[in-house]
Motif scaffolding. Structure first.
Motif, mmCIF file in Angstrom:
data_model
loop_
_atom_site.group_PDB
_atom_site.id
_atom_site.type_symbol
_atom_site.label_atom_id
_atom_site.label_comp_id
_atom_site.label_asym_id
_atom_site.label_seq_id
_atom_site.Cartn_x
_atom_site.Cartn_y
_atom_site.Cartn_z
ATOM 1 N N HIS A 39 0.788 -1.230 0.000
ATOM 2 C CA HIS A 39 0.000 0.000 0.000
ATOM 3 C C HIS A 39 0.825 1.286 0.000
ATOM 4 N N GLY A 40 2.132 1.200 0.287
ATOM 5 C CA GLY A 40 2.964 2.401 0.301
ATOM 6 C C GLY A 40 3.010 3.068 1.667
ATOM 7 N N LEU A 41 4.015 3.889 1.875
ATOM 8 C CA LEU A 41 4.217 4.536 3.172
ATOM 9 C C LEU A 41 3.160 5.595 3.473
ATOM 10 N N LYS A 42 2.629 6.245 2.451
ATOM 11 C CA LYS A 42 1.575 7.242 2.697
ATOM 12 C C LYS A 42 0.390 6.609 3.421
ATOM 13 N N LYS A 43 0.023 5.388 3.007
ATOM 14 C CA LYS A 43 -1.104 4.695 3.630
ATOM 15 C C LYS A 43 -0.822 4.418 5.100
ATOM 16 N N LEU A 44 0.409 4.032 5.423
ATOM 17 C CA LEU A 44 0.752 3.754 6.822
ATOM 18 C C LEU A 44 0.751 5.047 7.641
ATOM 19 N N GLN A 45 1.209 6.139 7.035
ATOM 20 C CA GLN A 45 1.126 7.434 7.715
ATOM 21 C C GLN A 45 -0.332 7.804 7.996
ATOM 22 N N GLU A 46 -1.188 7.583 7.025
ATOM 23 C CA GLU A 46 -2.620 7.863 7.199
ATOM 24 C C GLU A 46 -3.217 7.007 8.311
ATOM 25 N N LYS A 58 -6.208 11.949 5.345
ATOM 26 C CA LYS A 58 -5.507 11.671 4.092
ATOM 27 C C LYS A 58 -4.288 12.577 3.984
ATOM 28 N N VAL A 59 -3.227 12.056 3.380
ATOM 29 C CA VAL A 59 -2.035 12.875 3.143
ATOM 30 C C VAL A 59 -1.717 12.851 1.653
ATOM 31 N N ASN A 60 -1.145 13.945 1.169
ATOM 32 C CA ASN A 60 -0.837 14.064 -0.259
ATOM 33 C C ASN A 60 0.554 13.562 -0.616
ATOM 34 N N SER A 61 1.438 13.539 0.386
ATOM 35 C CA SER A 61 2.810 13.108 0.126
ATOM 36 C C SER A 61 3.429 12.597 1.425
ATOM 37 N N ILE A 62 4.513 11.840 1.300
ATOM 38 C CA ILE A 62 5.211 11.327 2.483
ATOM 39 C C ILE A 62 5.772 12.482 3.308
#
Length: 330
Positions: A39-46, A58-62
């Motif tokens: 899913h990518g790091l953005k998803k984990l940040q979210e 939601k985040v637009n970038s890492i």
């Protein structure tokens, strides 16, 4: 930190559950390596932001995600568990520095790579020790002992499993669960089979560390697994250096990933890690040693010598041949 299947996640999760009540907010991210890949790091940040804010974030970038995590948590006492981290970028995106979290916060990280933790400047690195024989027997009994239909000679057969698992919790759980409803003949057949065909669940868990190695590090690992276990480190290094494998840094990487250890100046590894190495060499050509990169069993060498003399053995890199209790590499 420790070898795959060594109980890192279990211990960290148990600690997390035991102390989470002392923190203002807490959250677990399981299988960071796998989830990042999917899913990518953005998803984990979210996931972190959503869990701590109790709203869908939601985040637009890492880069934005990093700023948002720090802004949200820098004044809060946080407990965060990051399970199975395998890359520095994951730590930088999810727990960049101490300043991201408020006073008294704790971030628990499980990984197979000690170098990763030191590079990120964590406060403390703890190595997970494997189980003693008594502890191993307790864990195995939990999964294998069938009170309704106990196995004849259970204790004797269990000791064979304990010896095979060599303190690795994953192996004890997998084999215990598999043997739970088997009769004595089933136990004996299964244990005999393990000598030649390791359990795939155990192998695949251990193989994750191998898959993350660079090509030259993989070559060094397989050579140690097939030939150099228990050799004097300097003697093995001399041969590996002659092959242009740059073993000094390669062996250090293997040690950091808990695949290889040095005991009393000799190269060593867990028996099941060695078995995993043997499996990697054999798996593509289980019945045809002529097509394997390494050959170390006398019966395979004898079969080759008795076979077609015109056969080309262009895949073989090394043969280990025993002669009068000595070892020669060709």
């Amino acid at each position: 930190m420790g070898v795959g299947g060594g109980g890192k996640t279990t211990l960290a999760s148990s600690l997390y559950m035991g102390v989470s009540c002392y923190f203002e907010v807490h959250h677990i991210i399981e299988n960071v390596q796998e989830e990042t890949s999917k899913h990518g790091l953005k998803k984990l940040q979210e996931n972190i932001l959503s869990a701590f804010s109790k709203t869908d974030v939601k985040v637009n970038s890492i880069v934005q995600g990093k700023h948002m995590i720090k802004s949200m948590l820098c004044r809060r006492k946080v407990l965060l568990l990051l399970d199975d981290v395998n890359d520095l970028s994951q730590l930088e995106a999810l727990a960049g520095s101490h300043s991201w979290f408020g006073s008294g916060s704790r971030v628990l990280i499980t990984t197979r790579d000690a170098h990763l933790l030191r590079t990120h400047k964590v406060d403390e690195v703890s190595h997970v020790r494997l189980l003693s024989d008594d502890e191993a027997m307790q864990l195995f009994n939990k999964h294998a002992y069938n009170k309704k239909d106990p196995v004849e000679d259970y204790e004797t057969l269990s000791l064979r499993v304990i010896s095979y698992a060599a303190g690795l919790p994953l192996a004890l759980k997998v084999l215990g669960s598999f043997l739970y409803d088997k009769k004595k003949k089933g136990w004996m057949s299964s244990l005999d089979r393990l000598k030649d065909i390791p359990d795939t669940k155990i192998v695949e868990m251990l193989k994750i560390s191998y898959d993350g190695l660079k090509d030259m590090e993989k070559e060094i690992f397989l050579d140690i697994a097939c030939f150099f276990k228990k050799w004097e480190k300097d003697e093995a290094m001399e041969i590996l250096e002659a092959c242009d494998f740059h073993p000094e840094i390669g062996i250090e990487v293997l040690r950091q990933k808990a695949l290889v250890s040095i005991v009393d100046g000799r190269l060593d590894m867990h028996d099941l890690v060695q078995e995993m190495g043997h499996y990697i060499v054999r798996v593509k050509h289980p019945n045809n040693p002529n097509k394997r990169s390494r050959i170390w069993k006398s019966e395979d060498i004898n079969n080759m010598c008795l076979g077609d003399a015109t056969m080309e053995n262009d895949k073989i890199e090394v043969i280990k041949y025993h002669w009068q209790h000595s070892h020669d590499l060709v």
